[in-house]
Design a protein around this motif. Structure first.
Motif, PDB file in Angstrom:
ATOM      1  N   GLU A 157       9.292 -53.209  31.202  1.00 11.52           N
ATOM      2  CA  GLU A 157       9.305 -51.864  30.622  1.00 11.52           C
ATOM      3  C   GLU A 157       9.680 -50.876  31.708  1.00 11.52           C
ATOM      4  N   ILE A 158      10.537 -49.924  31.374  1.00 12.22           N
ATOM      5  CA  ILE A 158      10.895 -48.846  32.296  1.00 12.22           C
ATOM      6  C   ILE A 158      10.503 -47.525  31.653  1.00 12.22           C
ATOM      7  N   ARG A 159       9.728 -46.728  32.398  1.00  5.30           N
ATOM      8  CA  ARG A 159       9.260 -45.436  31.894  1.00  5.30           C
ATOM      9  C   ARG A 159       9.935 -44.296  32.647  1.00  5.30           C
ATOM     10  N   PRO A 160      10.975 -43.716  32.068  1.00  7.30           N
ATOM     11  CA  PRO A 160      11.635 -42.578  32.714  1.00  7.30           C
ATOM     12  C   PRO A 160      10.785 -41.317  32.610  1.00  7.30           C
TER      13      PRO A 160
ATOM     14  N   ILE B 239       7.895 -50.312  35.261  1.00  5.72           N
ATOM     15  CA  ILE B 239       8.486 -49.596  36.389  1.00  5.72           C
ATOM     16  C   ILE B 239       8.585 -48.121  36.021  1.00  5.72           C
ATOM     17  N   HIS B 240       7.968 -47.271  36.826  1.00  5.79           N
ATOM     18  CA  HIS B 240       7.986 -45.828  36.561  1.00  5.79           C
ATOM     19  C   HIS B 240       9.112 -45.174  37.361  1.00  5.79           C
ATOM     20  N   ILE B 241      10.053 -44.576  36.648  1.00  5.17           N
ATOM     21  CA  ILE B 241      11.146 -43.831  37.284  1.00  5.17           C
ATOM     22  C   ILE B 241      10.967 -42.384  36.842  1.00  5.17           C
TER      23      ILE B 241
ATOM     24  N   VAL C 128       3.971 -42.154  27.625  1.00  6.18           N
ATOM     25  CA  VAL C 128       3.207 -43.200  26.940  1.00  6.18           C
ATOM     26  C   VAL C 128       1.716 -43.037  27.175  1.00  6.18           C
ATOM     27  N   ASP C 129       1.309 -42.867  28.451  1.00  3.59           N
ATOM     28  CA  ASP C 129      -0.126 -42.713  28.680  1.00  3.59           C
ATOM     29  C   ASP C 129      -0.482 -41.841  29.873  1.00  3.59           C
ATOM     30  N   HIS C 130       0.483 -41.410  30.645  1.00 10.22           N
ATOM     31  CA  HIS C 130       0.182 -40.605  31.825  1.00 10.22           C
ATOM     32  C   HIS C 130       0.329 -39.107  31.558  1.00 10.22           C
ATOM     33  N   VAL C 131       1.153 -38.755  30.597  1.00  4.78           N
ATOM     34  CA  VAL C 131       1.434 -37.356  30.294  1.00  4.78           C
ATOM     35  C   VAL C 131       1.386 -37.186  28.780  1.00  4.78           C
ATOM     36  N   VAL C 132       0.715 -36.159  28.317  1.00  5.81           N
ATOM     37  CA  VAL C 132       0.648 -35.885  26.880  1.00  5.81           C
ATOM     38  C   VAL C 132       1.487 -34.651  26.580  1.00  5.81           C
ATOM     39  N   GLY C 133       2.510 -34.826  25.747  1.00  2.46           N
ATOM     40  CA  GLY C 133       3.339 -33.703  25.342  1.00  2.46           C
ATOM     41  C   GLY C 133       2.742 -33.005  24.131  1.00  2.46           C
TER      42      GLY C 133
END
Length: 256
Positions: free
Chosen positions: A187-190, A245-247, A149-154
């Protein structure tokens, strides 16, 4: 209304949906398993969960058909005697992994339609039902997004990540609107999870993990997501309004 909390899990036919359903069943929730259509996989999952002593119903619905969602939610609540938890897990990936400059309208529209538009209107329908049917039980809406979403750009998943970024904003809006009514939104970010969506890039991701891209040094396990969903649906985090929550094994962390 029945004595058990009732949870609706979308995309329950997939690996992550099944893991979430198992975790919720382990906490004593009755379940509605949603997917595009009934399947042998859903039937097997339902039988497995019923053996735990919870009630499980399969109620198929294409959530992208948003005009049908108010009726679908009403049907779920009528069949189960209530609805206390929604898990927005259903989603689609890009039609073809490739350069941002090659993204097609078909792939873009599909991601937006299923990953954002459908989940917004399903959440809206569930929220309306919950507000119209007050309960002494604290209720929850948990939405699955992604570390991208905002920490990693694919480089090859632009339209997917953009649709999920919209979901992240959606959670914040619903959290602010529903918190006074005792409805929790999370929100959960896998991060890197071994699912059919990542299977086509398994070699690439294995290499990234080996190179230290994931501080935890491994793939995430689906049941790790399930356990967090069940915890956030417990009603025990009433003051954690709209939390993410970041998983992800630490993928969001920038190391030097």
């Amino acid at each position: 209304m029945g004595t058990a909390s009732v949870a609706l899990v979308t995309g329950a036919g997939g690996g992550l949906g099944a893991a979430i359903a198992r975790a919720l069943a382990g906490r004593g929730h009755d379940l509605v398993l949603n997917d595009l259509e009934p399947s042998e996989r859903l039937e097997a999952l339902a039988a497995e969960l019923r053996a735990l002593g919870v009630r499980v119903e399969i109620m198929a619905q294409d959530i992208a058909q948003v005009a049908h969602l108010p009726g679908y939610v009403a049907g779920v609540a009528a069949r189960m005697g209530g609805l206390d938890v929604l898990v927005n897990n259903a989603g689609v990936s890009v039609l073809s992994r490739g350069d941002l400059l090659e993204v097609t309208p078909e792939s873009f529209d599909r991601c937006i339609a299923v990953n954002l538009r459908a989940q917004f209107f399903l959440t809206q329908a569930v929220a309306r039902h919950m507000l119209a049917a007050p309960s002494a039980r604290r209720r929850a809406i948990v939405t699955i997004t992604t570390v991208a979403v905002d920490h990693v750009v694919g480089r090859v998943l632009a339209e997917y990540s953009m649709s999920k970024a919209g979901l992240a904003h959606m959670v914040q809006h619903f959290a602010a609107r529903l918190a006074p009514q005792n409805i929790d939104c999370f929100e959960i970010r896998p991060g890197m999870m071994q699912t059919p969506m990542t299977s086509t890039s398994r070699e690439k991701y294995d290499r990234l993990i080996a190179e230290g891209f994931v501080p935890a040094g491994r793939w995430g396990e689906l049941d790790e997501i399930g356990k967090v969903v069940a915890t956030m649906a417990s009603g025990e985090f009433a003051y954690a309004v709209g939390q993410t929550i970041h998983i992800d094994g630490g993928m969001r962390m920038k190391m030097f």
